[in-house]
Design an enzyme around this catalytic site. Sequence first.
Site, mmCIF file in Angstrom:
data_model
loop_
_atom_site.group_PDB
_atom_site.id
_atom_site.type_symbol
_atom_site.label_atom_id
_atom_site.label_comp_id
_atom_site.label_asym_id
_atom_site.label_seq_id
_atom_site.Cartn_x
_atom_site.Cartn_y
_atom_site.Cartn_z
ATOM 1 N N ARG A 1 72.745 15.537 53.275
ATOM 2 C CA ARG A 1 72.518 16.290 54.519
ATOM 3 C C ARG A 1 73.282 17.613 54.488
ATOM 4 O O ARG A 1 72.798 18.627 54.981
ATOM 5 C CB ARG A 1 72.906 15.439 55.730
ATOM 6 C CG ARG A 1 72.433 16.040 57.043
ATOM 7 C CD ARG A 1 72.621 15.088 58.195
ATOM 8 N NE ARG A 1 74.023 14.748 58.393
ATOM 9 C CZ ARG A 1 74.457 13.807 59.219
ATOM 10 N NH1 ARG A 1 73.585 13.090 59.916
ATOM 11 N NH2 ARG A 1 75.738 13.562 59.352
ATOM 12 N N LYS B 1 73.473 20.329 60.323
ATOM 13 C CA LYS B 1 74.772 20.233 60.991
ATOM 14 C C LYS B 1 75.492 21.583 60.883
ATOM 15 O O LYS B 1 76.503 21.725 60.192
ATOM 16 C CB LYS B 1 75.579 19.094 60.352
ATOM 17 C CG LYS B 1 76.358 18.303 61.375
ATOM 18 C CD LYS B 1 76.765 16.960 60.836
ATOM 19 C CE LYS B 1 77.930 16.372 61.572
ATOM 20 N NZ LYS B 1 77.796 16.265 63.023
ATOM 21 N N GLU C 1 68.284 14.315 71.838
ATOM 22 C CA GLU C 1 69.532 13.625 71.512
ATOM 23 C C GLU C 1 70.619 14.182 72.405
ATOM 24 O O GLU C 1 70.361 14.990 73.286
ATOM 25 C CB GLU C 1 69.871 13.801 70.033
ATOM 26 C CG GLU C 1 70.103 15.239 69.599
ATOM 27 C CD GLU C 1 70.607 15.340 68.164
ATOM 28 O OE1 GLU C 1 71.352 14.455 67.709
ATOM 29 O OE2 GLU C 1 70.262 16.339 67.501
HETATM 30 N N1 PLP Z 1 73.513 14.091 66.371
HETATM 31 C C1 PLP Z 1 74.458 15.028 66.427
HETATM 32 C C2 PLP Z 1 74.173 16.285 67.163
HETATM 33 C C3 PLP Z 1 75.684 14.815 65.767
HETATM 34 O O1 PLP Z 1 76.643 15.736 65.816
HETATM 35 C C4 PLP Z 1 75.897 13.602 65.083
HETATM 36 C C5 PLP Z 1 77.135 13.362 64.361
HETATM 37 O O2 PLP Z 1 77.217 13.494 63.171
HETATM 38 C C6 PLP Z 1 74.884 12.645 65.074
HETATM 39 C C7 PLP Z 1 73.706 12.929 65.733
HETATM 40 C C8 PLP Z 1 75.057 11.356 64.367
HETATM 41 O O3 PLP Z 1 74.873 11.480 62.989
HETATM 42 P P1 PLP Z 1 75.557 10.468 61.985
HETATM 43 O O4 PLP Z 1 75.122 9.110 62.375
HETATM 44 O O5 PLP Z 1 75.031 10.858 60.661
HETATM 45 O O6 PLP Z 1 77.015 10.665 62.133
HETATM 46 C C1 COI Z 2 80.165 12.817 63.898
HETATM 47 O O1 COI Z 2 79.791 11.820 64.499
HETATM 48 O O2 COI Z 2 80.623 12.778 62.752
HETATM 49 C C2 COI Z 2 80.077 14.138 64.477
HETATM 50 O O3 COI Z 2 80.155 15.081 63.758
HETATM 51 C C3 COI Z 2 79.912 14.283 65.908
HETATM 52 C C4 COI Z 2 80.923 15.202 66.488
HETATM 53 C C5 COI Z 2 80.476 15.475 67.867
HETATM 54 C C6 COI Z 2 82.310 14.647 66.447
#
Ligand code: PLP
Ligand code: COI
Length: 342
Positions: free
Chosen positions: A82, A184, A220
């Site tokens: 990612r 991200k 989201e």
């Molecule tokens: N959506 C957003 C906007 C996020 O910042 C995060 C955090 O990483 C997620 C979703 C969840 O992603 P993940 O499960 O890969 O941490």
């Molecule tokens: C994560 O879950 O790793 C994120 O980056 C989310 C952030 C809002 C702390």
Amino acid sequence: MLNETIDWGNLGFAYQKTDKRFVANFKNGAWEEGYLTEDNTVTLHESAGVFQYAQTCFEGLKAYRTADNRIVCFRPDLNAQRMADSCRRLRMPVFPEDKFIEAVKAVVKANADWVPPYGSGASLYIRPYMMGTDAVIGVKPATEYQFRMFVTPVGPYFKGGVKPLTLRISDYDRAAPNGTGHIKAGLNYAMSLFAIVDAHEQGFDENVYLDSGSRTYIEETGGANILFVTKDNKILTPKSGTILPSITRRSLMQVAADYLGLEAEERPIRLDEIDQFAECGLCGTAAVISPVGKIVDHGREICFPSGMTDMGKTTKKLYDTLRGIQMGTIEAPEGWICEIEA
Ligand code: PLP
Ligand code: COI
């Protein structure tokens, strides 16, 4: 030796300086060999790309101490992929995916004393990030970059632990069609800061963003994907090209189907249908699965039957199974757990 100065059971989600972090520089078209350092500061040119045009992206993953005292992390290959996608979209050089995983292992190993004990509810949050470091003044990508990775021990992302959250439907948008919602990028979070402070001031825990094109579909929240449980116990999650492809959410959909025998579907979800659902939760590395009790849409309260005191029954099963896989008490699917030699 586990760090003895920390109250592991009462950690929030905050930065704490640990021993070592990883740094690698990109110069003359190539990545230099990285190194570990104790220095937690960064000194940059005043016109660095990161300062002028927000050329930066990041990742987030966690390391856990298992019941039998091993240190593991969860699917770091997907974070590496990612981050590569984020870099390509922001015209930044990709940090090689195998080197990313090596850096995760090196930085966690160097800070092994900071990996919270099994059963404390805490974990070691790993934050990889990259930024444009040389001077730009016309709008263009930098030519030099720095990739860094630090770790910090964390507890629950939302205050109150597993108490169901109250969310609001936001009037602000997070991502545009064909924009950067699916990566991200730091800029996605910068533009959410006004909305999150405003939500907190109004007594809400987080914002639910709608698709900005039609404002019809659920996307989201600012820092997590969303999932719903229907009254006939099916797992639903929004399908959209403008949300972050959460690794937790993708894993949970597989856990739902393969471990719990539940139907799990990704499809566009309309705001005007969510009052039909039985449970709701936010999922992400930081959020893990945080139950949602209520979503407020401009004064209209959508209260999920799971209530405001406990996690919904199915959400809890998903949570327990995922936690068990991460902590080594439930057998993980092939390739999900990356062992770290400490
Ligand atoms: N959506 C957003 C906007 C996020 O910042 C995060 C955090 O990483 C997620 C979703 C969840 O992603 P993940 O499960 O890969 O941490
Ligand atoms: C994560 O879950 O790793 C994120 O980056 C989310 C952030 C809002 C702390």
